[in-house]
Design a protein around this motif. Structure first.
Motif, short mmCIF file in Angstrom:
data_model
loop_
_atom_site.label_atom_id
_atom_site.label_comp_id
_atom_site.label_asym_id
_atom_site.label_seq_id
_atom_site.Cartn_x
_atom_site.Cartn_y
_atom_site.Cartn_z
N CYS A 1 4.14 46.10 100.80
CA CYS A 1 2.92 46.89 100.57
C CYS A 1 2.34 47.49 101.84
N TRP A 2 2.55 46.82 102.95
CA TRP A 2 1.97 47.25 104.22
C TRP A 2 2.58 48.56 104.70
N PHE A 3 3.91 48.63 104.63
CA PHE A 3 4.63 49.77 105.21
C PHE A 3 4.16 51.12 104.67
N PRO A 4 4.08 51.31 103.34
CA PRO A 4 3.66 52.63 102.84
C PRO A 4 2.26 53.03 103.28
N VAL A 5 1.35 52.06 103.39
CA VAL A 5 -0.02 52.37 103.80
C VAL A 5 -0.07 52.76 105.27
N VAL A 6 0.60 51.98 106.11
CA VAL A 6 0.59 52.23 107.54
C VAL A 6 1.31 53.53 107.89
N HIS A 7 2.40 53.81 107.19
CA HIS A 7 3.22 54.97 107.54
C HIS A 7 3.06 56.14 106.57
N THR A 8 1.84 56.29 106.09
CA THR A 8 1.53 57.42 105.19
C THR A 8 1.89 58.75 105.83
N TYR A 9 1.60 58.90 107.13
CA TYR A 9 1.79 60.18 107.80
C TYR A 9 3.05 60.25 108.65
N THR A 10 3.73 59.12 108.85
CA THR A 10 4.92 59.13 109.70
C THR A 10 6.22 59.19 108.90
N PHE A 11 6.38 58.30 107.91
CA PHE A 11 7.60 58.27 107.12
C PHE A 11 7.43 58.90 105.73
N LEU A 12 6.29 58.63 105.10
CA LEU A 12 6.13 59.10 103.72
C LEU A 12 5.85 60.59 103.61
N LYS A 13 5.00 61.11 104.50
CA LYS A 13 4.65 62.54 104.43
C LYS A 13 5.87 63.45 104.56
N PRO A 14 6.78 63.21 105.54
CA PRO A 14 7.97 64.06 105.63
C PRO A 14 8.86 63.99 104.39
N LEU A 15 8.76 62.89 103.65
CA LEU A 15 9.53 62.74 102.42
C LEU A 15 8.82 63.35 101.22
N GLY A 16 7.62 63.88 101.45
CA GLY A 16 6.87 64.48 100.36
C GLY A 16 6.22 63.46 99.46
N ILE A 17 5.97 62.25 99.99
CA ILE A 17 5.38 61.17 99.20
C ILE A 17 3.91 61.01 99.56
N ASN A 18 3.06 61.03 98.57
CA ASN A 18 1.63 60.81 98.76
C ASN A 18 1.26 59.46 98.17
N ILE A 19 0.90 58.51 99.02
CA ILE A 19 0.64 57.14 98.55
C ILE A 19 -0.55 57.08 97.61
N GLN A 20 -1.44 58.08 97.67
CA GLN A 20 -2.60 58.09 96.77
C GLN A 20 -2.29 58.75 95.42
N ASP A 21 -1.09 59.26 95.28
CA ASP A 21 -0.68 59.85 94.01
C ASP A 21 -0.58 58.75 92.95
N PRO A 22 -1.34 58.84 91.86
CA PRO A 22 -1.32 57.78 90.83
C PRO A 22 0.08 57.46 90.32
N GLU A 23 0.92 58.47 90.15
CA GLU A 23 2.27 58.23 89.65
C GLU A 23 3.09 57.43 90.65
N PHE A 24 2.93 57.75 91.94
CA PHE A 24 3.65 56.98 92.96
C PHE A 24 3.19 55.54 92.97
N LYS A 25 1.87 55.33 92.86
CA LYS A 25 1.33 53.97 92.86
C LYS A 25 1.89 53.15 91.71
N ILE A 26 1.98 53.76 90.54
CA ILE A 26 2.51 53.05 89.37
C ILE A 26 3.97 52.66 89.62
N ARG A 27 4.78 53.62 90.11
CA ARG A 27 6.19 53.35 90.35
C ARG A 27 6.38 52.29 91.44
N HIS A 28 5.61 52.44 92.51
CA HIS A 28 5.78 51.51 93.63
C HIS A 28 5.32 50.11 93.27
N LYS A 29 4.21 50.01 92.54
CA LYS A 29 3.75 48.68 92.12
C LYS A 29 4.78 48.02 91.23
#
Length: 208
Positions: A167-195
């Motif tokens: 759980c820590w990694f996606p929050v900490v690396h919102t702008y370093t790893f996830l953003k270049p991949l086009g992933i928005n951690i606040q996107d409800p659909e992503f949260k459902i899938r990731h949880k």
């Protein structure tokens, strides 16, 4: 009666100012770290006069500790709730573990500022957070809660380490790893899938 009403208004105004200061301080400490954040910036963000943080918290250090302790209080409330769920014996084993994981996940993702502050702490070897009594106690309580129910049959320490890692990694690396991949951690659909992914991984790793 009028005097009592005036007193109540003053107390409410003071509490509102105190909360505004804590909220502003938490956001700025998370964004910039302790050293780069000034009390003046906190006052400007909170919309209060320069002397109020000192009045309520004594110093910048006292305010910072109050921010950390407020976060620990949220975590302690969650531990208390989990203990109540375990003691109720309404759910057991895998279903109970699923509930625990989902509650922890929601707490983590809904308060990213605490995770960001913890990252700043990590850069300074936990100079405040690592020695905060409330932090130490809530971690001990969390371990104890997981160990209290024999139906879980998990390594509590390893479970918490695995959970934090996932759980820590996606929050900490919102702008370093996830953003270049086009992933928005606040996107409800992503949260459902990731949880769901976190739940399934941790359930599979358990002995239940």
């Amino acid at each position: 009666m009028k005097k009592q009403g005036t007193t109540n208004l003053r107390v409410e105004a003071a509490e509102a100012s105190k909360k505004a200061i804590l909220d502003a301080a938490e956001a700025l400490f998370a964004e910039k770290g302790y050293d780069a954040t000034s009390l003046q910036e906190i006052c400007d963000s909170a919309g209060v006069t320069r002397g109020l943080p000192g009045y309520f918290f004594g110093s910048k250090d006292g305010l910072y500790r109050a921010v950390l302790e407020r976060s620990m209080a949220r975590a302690q409330d969650l531990v208390t709730y989990l203990r109540e769920q375990i003691q109720s014996k309404e759910v057991r084993g895998k279903e109970l573990l699923k509930i625990i994981i989902e509650l922890l996940y929601d707490e983590f993702t809904s308060h990213p500022t605490f995770i960001h502050i913890t990252e700043w702490e990590a850069l300074h070897k936990g100079r405040y957070l690592g020695n905060l009594p409330a932090q130490l106690q809530v971690l001990r309580d969390g371990l104890q809660v997981l160990q209290e129910d024999t139906s879980l049959r998990i390594d509590a320490e390893q479970f918490l380490i695995d959970f934090f890692s996932l759980c820590w990694f996606p929050v900490v690396h919102t702008y370093t790893f996830l953003k270049p991949l086009g992933i928005n951690i606040q996107d409800p659909e992503f949260k459902i899938r990731h949880k769901h992914h976190v739940v399934q991984l941790l359930l599979r790793s358990s002995q239940i």
